[in-house]
Design a protein around this motif. Structure first.
Motif, PDB file in Angstrom:
ATOM      1  N   ALA A 181      -6.875 105.497 -50.019  1.00 40.61           N
ATOM      2  CA  ALA A 181      -6.573 104.535 -48.955  1.00 40.61           C
ATOM      3  C   ALA A 181      -6.635 105.193 -47.587  1.00 40.61           C
ATOM      4  CB  ALA A 181      -5.191 103.923 -49.192  1.00 40.61           C
ATOM      5  N   ARG A 182      -6.092 106.392 -47.460  1.00 41.49           N
ATOM      6  CA  ARG A 182      -6.109 107.071 -46.163  1.00 41.49           C
ATOM      7  C   ARG A 182      -7.542 107.397 -45.737  1.00 41.49           C
ATOM      8  NH1 ARG A 182      -2.052 110.010 -48.728  1.00 41.49           N
ATOM      9  NH2 ARG A 182      -3.296 111.938 -48.647  1.00 41.49           N
ATOM     10  N   CYS A 183      -8.347 107.853 -46.674  1.00 43.09           N
ATOM     11  CA  CYS A 183      -9.750 108.162 -46.346  1.00 43.09           C
ATOM     12  C   CYS A 183     -10.531 106.893 -46.001  1.00 43.09           C
ATOM     13  CB  CYS A 183     -10.425 108.876 -47.511  1.00 43.09           C
ATOM     14  SG  CYS A 183      -9.852 110.565 -47.781  1.00 43.09           S
ATOM     15  N   ASN A 184     -10.167 105.784 -46.631  1.00 40.52           N
ATOM     16  CA  ASN A 184     -10.891 104.535 -46.396  1.00 40.52           C
ATOM     17  C   ASN A 184     -10.753 104.029 -44.969  1.00 40.52           C
ATOM     18  OD1 ASN A 184     -11.916 104.419 -48.974  1.00 40.52           O
ATOM     19  ND2 ASN A 184     -10.259 103.127 -49.764  1.00 40.52           N
ATOM     20  N   LEU A 185      -9.680 104.385 -44.288  1.00 41.80           N
ATOM     21  CA  LEU A 185      -9.537 103.969 -42.895  1.00 41.80           C
ATOM     22  C   LEU A 185     -10.685 104.503 -42.044  1.00 41.80           C
ATOM     23  CD1 LEU A 185      -5.707 104.545 -42.368  1.00 41.80           C
ATOM     24  CD2 LEU A 185      -6.886 102.345 -42.581  1.00 41.80           C
ATOM     25  N   THR A 186     -11.137 105.706 -42.350  1.00 42.42           N
ATOM     26  CA  THR A 186     -12.270 106.286 -41.631  1.00 42.42           C
ATOM     27  C   THR A 186     -13.599 105.785 -42.186  1.00 42.42           C
ATOM     28  OG1 THR A 186     -11.018 108.289 -41.124  1.00 42.42           O
ATOM     29  CG2 THR A 186     -13.415 108.464 -41.029  1.00 42.42           C
ATOM     30  N   ASP A 187     -13.668 105.621 -43.508  1.00 43.15           N
ATOM     31  CA  ASP A 187     -14.947 105.318 -44.149  1.00 43.15           C
ATOM     32  C   ASP A 187     -15.331 103.845 -44.106  1.00 43.15           C
ATOM     33  OD1 ASP A 187     -15.198 107.977 -44.749  1.00 43.15           O
ATOM     34  OD2 ASP A 187     -14.430 107.791 -46.800  1.00 43.15           O
ATOM     35  N   LEU A 188     -14.362 102.948 -44.071  1.00 46.30           N
ATOM     36  CA  LEU A 188     -14.688 101.520 -44.082  1.00 46.30           C
ATOM     37  C   LEU A 188     -15.624 101.098 -42.946  1.00 46.30           C
ATOM     38  CD1 LEU A 188     -11.402  99.714 -45.208  1.00 46.30           C
ATOM     39  CD2 LEU A 188     -13.677  99.336 -46.155  1.00 46.30           C
ATOM     40  N   PRO A 189     -15.367 101.489 -41.700  1.00 42.88           N
ATOM     41  CA  PRO A 189     -16.291 101.089 -40.636  1.00 42.88           C
ATOM     42  C   PRO A 189     -17.691 101.667 -40.810  1.00 42.88           C
ATOM     43  CG  PRO A 189     -14.199 101.850 -39.721  1.00 42.88           C
ATOM     44  CD  PRO A 189     -14.205 102.220 -41.168  1.00 42.88           C
ATOM     45  N   VAL A 190     -17.773 102.866 -41.382  1.00 44.26           N
ATOM     46  CA  VAL A 190     -19.078 103.513 -41.565  1.00 44.26           C
ATOM     47  C   VAL A 190     -19.888 102.792 -42.626  1.00 44.26           C
ATOM     48  CG1 VAL A 190     -20.241 105.650 -42.227  1.00 44.26           C
ATOM     49  CG2 VAL A 190     -18.161 105.741 -40.835  1.00 44.26           C
ATOM     50  N   THR A 191     -19.276 102.548 -43.790  1.00 41.86           N
ATOM     51  CA  THR A 191     -20.024 101.940 -44.889  1.00 41.86           C
ATOM     52  C   THR A 191     -20.315 100.460 -44.653  1.00 41.86           C
ATOM     53  OG1 THR A 191     -17.968 101.518 -46.096  1.00 41.86           O
ATOM     54  CG2 THR A 191     -19.120 103.576 -46.570  1.00 41.86           C
ATOM     55  N   SER A 192     -19.388  99.761 -44.024  1.00 43.66           N
ATOM     56  CA  SER A 192     -19.568  98.318 -43.817  1.00 43.66           C
ATOM     57  C   SER A 192     -20.356  97.998 -42.560  1.00 43.66           C
ATOM     58  CB  SER A 192     -18.203  97.626 -43.733  1.00 43.66           C
ATOM     59  OG  SER A 192     -17.516  97.993 -42.545  1.00 43.66           O
ATOM     60  N   GLY A 193     -20.400  98.945 -41.622  1.00 39.87           N
ATOM     61  CA  GLY A 193     -21.042  98.668 -40.346  1.00 39.87           C
ATOM     62  C   GLY A 193     -20.263  97.697 -39.490  1.00 39.87           C
ATOM     63  N   ALA A 194     -18.981  97.512 -39.806  1.00 39.07           N
ATOM     64  CA  ALA A 194     -18.122  96.590 -39.049  1.00 39.07           C
ATOM     65  C   ALA A 194     -16.842  97.313 -38.666  1.00 39.07           C
ATOM     66  CB  ALA A 194     -17.788  95.361 -39.894  1.00 39.07           C
ATOM     67  N   GLU A 195     -16.332  97.008 -37.483  1.00 43.85           N
ATOM     68  CA  GLU A 195     -15.123  97.676 -37.012  1.00 43.85           C
ATOM     69  C   GLU A 195     -13.912  97.329 -37.868  1.00 43.85           C
ATOM     70  OE1 GLU A 195     -14.156  98.046 -32.774  1.00 43.85           O
ATOM     71  OE2 GLU A 195     -15.933  96.829 -32.418  1.00 43.85           O
ATOM     72  N   LEU A 196     -13.029  98.306 -37.997  1.00 46.31           N
ATOM     73  CA  LEU A 196     -11.726  98.064 -38.609  1.00 46.31           C
ATOM     74  C   LEU A 196     -10.820  97.516 -37.512  1.00 46.31           C
ATOM     75  CD1 LEU A 196     -10.097  98.371 -41.241  1.00 46.31           C
ATOM     76  CD2 LEU A 196      -9.393 100.632 -40.427  1.00 46.31           C
ATOM     77  N   ILE A 197     -10.362  96.280 -37.687  1.00 45.73           N
ATOM     78  CA  ILE A 197      -9.644  95.621 -36.590  1.00 45.73           C
ATOM     79  C   ILE A 197      -8.261  95.114 -37.009  1.00 45.73           C
ATOM     80  CG2 ILE A 197     -11.673  95.052 -35.227  1.00 45.73           C
ATOM     81  CD1 ILE A 197     -11.647  92.268 -36.420  1.00 45.73           C
ATOM     82  N   GLY A 198      -7.691  95.756 -38.029  1.00 47.31           N
ATOM     83  CA  GLY A 198      -6.332  95.383 -38.387  1.00 47.31           C
ATOM     84  C   GLY A 198      -5.930  95.912 -39.740  1.00 47.31           C
TER      85      GLY A 198
END
Length: 237
Positions: A181-198
């Protein structure tokens, strides 16, 4: 703000609570807000559905609308067929949202399950409704292992339909996040191409409505009307 479509990468990941937080933030800013649930499944008549739960948490001035209800917890088209009831298609959803938008500043359309869950037997989906509306789609994702793949599949499906994701919100951030979960905060925007906004904390839906409304801005980024900061949140984990 018009219409925002809220879709998840799957079921039971916090779509309703994220929708409620969006509604609460909008209502606190003086907007007239409506929550539209095209198809509620798995509930009997008289039981409070997702739209009404979102409105309960967000405030008494929020309008809750449900287009159809099917008793079995299945995909809407399957549940409708088994119950002998009429399905709700993408055009029905779009027309209902457009009508609500004439009387409200913000309309939140909360899907059932994931983006491509079938609404009707013609194969219509929430993505089709978003396309008819020309509305941005907010993706609600899980926090832990497996979410990178599911979120990327969702954003790729949106882009394949010429729809751009508004961003990604983690629907239930654990009190004690694991390494994934902690790593996903960094990786989610990269893999999805969408900003993490919440990121909405787990258990937020169980809070008293007054507490929920006070806290909601701290869970959502400024683009959604809140004050949440992805960099600060990630650093704190």
């Amino acid at each position: 703000m018009g219409v925002i479509v809220v879709s998840g990468t799957g079921t039971e990941i916090g779509k309703t609570v994220v929708t409620a937080a969006l509604a609460a933030v909008g209502a606190a800013k003086g907007l007239k807000v409506a929550v539209l649930k095209p198809a509620q499944t798995g509930l009997a008549p008289g039981e409070p559905g997702d739209a009404h739960e979102a409105a309960r948490l967000a405030g008494p001035g929020v309008t809750a609308v449900e287009l159809a209800r099917f008793p079995e917890p299945l995909a809407p088209n399957t549940a409708a067929r088994r119950a002998g009831l009429t399905t709700v298609g993408p055009r029905d959803v779009a027309e209902a949202a457009e009508k609500l938008a004439t009387e409200h500043d913000l309309v939140l359309v909360e899907g059932a399950g994931g983006l491509l869950v079938r609404l009707d037997d013609a194969g219509g989906t929430l993505a089709d409704a978003a396309g008819l509306l020309g509305a941005p789609v907010l993706v609600v994702a899980a926090a832990g292992l497996g979410t990178l793949n599911a979120t990327q599949l969702t954003t790729e499906a949106l882009r394949a339909r010429s729809l751009e994701p508004l961003g990604v919100v983690v629907g239930s951030w654990p009190a004690a996040p694991d390494l994934a979960a902690r790593c996903n905060l960094t990786d989610l925007p990269v893999t999805s191409g969408a900003e993490l906004i919440g990121a909405v904390p787990e258990g937020a839906g169980g809070r008293a409505p007054d507490d929920f409304r006070r806290s909601a801005p701290s869970w959502l980024a400024p683009v959604l009307g809140g004050v949440w900061d992805a960099d600060r949140f990630t650093a704190g984990q």
